[in-house]
Design a protein around this motif. Structure first.
Motif: not given
Length: 294
Positions: A66-73, A174-190, A284-287
């Protein structure tokens, strides 16, 4: 006998009352959740504006940087959900429209999941806390076999799917524990795993002639003036049955086939999922093909 019936009626009434109270408490907690996962974040959000929204399974979640899309504005977010089917992707888009999102482009990963139109229980379950608070969710689940139980019996859905939306999830929410689901604008790198499965067999896989939820997504985009981009994403070199992608192209000619853009095993974490390096080449190809004008 009369006393027994009265006693039984009282016990039943208490059970129903407790179920109603617990149902209300659990639902209230989920209605406050905004940082645990993608579904509750969308449900509890207000109108947003995106240039690009990415939908699909883990092959979307792990393949579009996702960040690559953001980098292109381009304001973008990857709403791909690991384990999800098109059933959930369609519902996610419906929720966004219900929340008055303004979206210019939807990129849908549409390849392997075209072979079924079933819900992915592990992901679909996470929509259920809101089934009585959203006509969109209610309608989407209305064709499922257990809809009446899920909708009308208080607390039933929380008991049946305790592992996903039960006490543990309530506690962490309830305790406000976060997950990594929203990190990296939703992208999960492997990463590159030494023991990753680099073989796959999809010989017996066939796309449905008309996948209900794919058609829903396409029609939602058309109705809301959203540019719809459906793509097939890469798989590793050692796959048997790669003619599946030709079958998809024949059944759905509008879907863009990118299955061979990245093929070398060094760019894969497992046969069906690229690592971060491979995902960057693919993105990069998709962009280049759809968003970046030379």
């Amino acid at each position: 006998m009369k006393n027994f019936l009265v006693y039984t009626a009282k016990i039943l009434a208490i059970i129903i009352l407790v179920s109603v109270i617990l149902d209300g408490l659990y639902t209230y907690v989920f209605l406050q959740s905004k940082n645990r996962g993608k579904i509750e974040t969308v449900f509890n959000s207000k109108a947003k504006k995106y240039d690009v929204v990415i939908l699909g399974s883990s092959r979307a979640n792990n393949h579009f940087v996702t960040q690559m899309f953001e980098d292109k504005g381009l304001k973008a977010f990857n709403y791909g959900m690991s384990g999800g089917h098109l059933f959930e992707a369609s519902l996610m888009l419906k929720l966004m429209i219900e929340r008055k999102y303004v979206i210019k482009n939807v990129i849908l990963e549409a390849d392997l999941n075209l072979s079924n139109d079933e819900e992915a229980e592990g992901v679909a379950t996470k929509f259920l806390p809101y089934i009585r608070n959203s006509e969109v969710i209610k309608e989407h689940f209305s064709s499922q076999e257990n809809f009446k139980e899920l909708y009308y019996i208080p607390f039933y859905r929380y008991v049946k799917y305790d592992g996903k939306i039960g006490f543990r999830e309530i506690f962490f929410t309830t305790i406000g524990a976060k997950t990594n689901a929203l990190d990296n604008l939703g992208y999960y790198p492997l990463g590159k795993y030494k023991n990753g499965n680099m073989k796959n067999n999809i010989v017996n896989l066939n796309p449905l002639p008309r996948n209900k939820y794919y058609e829903e997504i396409k029609n939602i985009c058309k109705t809301n003036n959203i540019n719809f981009i459906a793509v097939m994403t890469p798989m590793c070199e050692n796959v048997k049955g790669m003619e599946y992608f030709d079958k998809v192209k024949k059944a759905y000619p509008e879907i863009h086939n990118y299955e061979n853009v990245v093929v070398e095993d060094k760019y894969f974490s497992s046969c069906g999922h690229m690592n971060d390096a491979g995902a960057k080449i693919f993105t990069a190809r998709i962009l280049k093909d759809f968003f970046v004008k030379n």
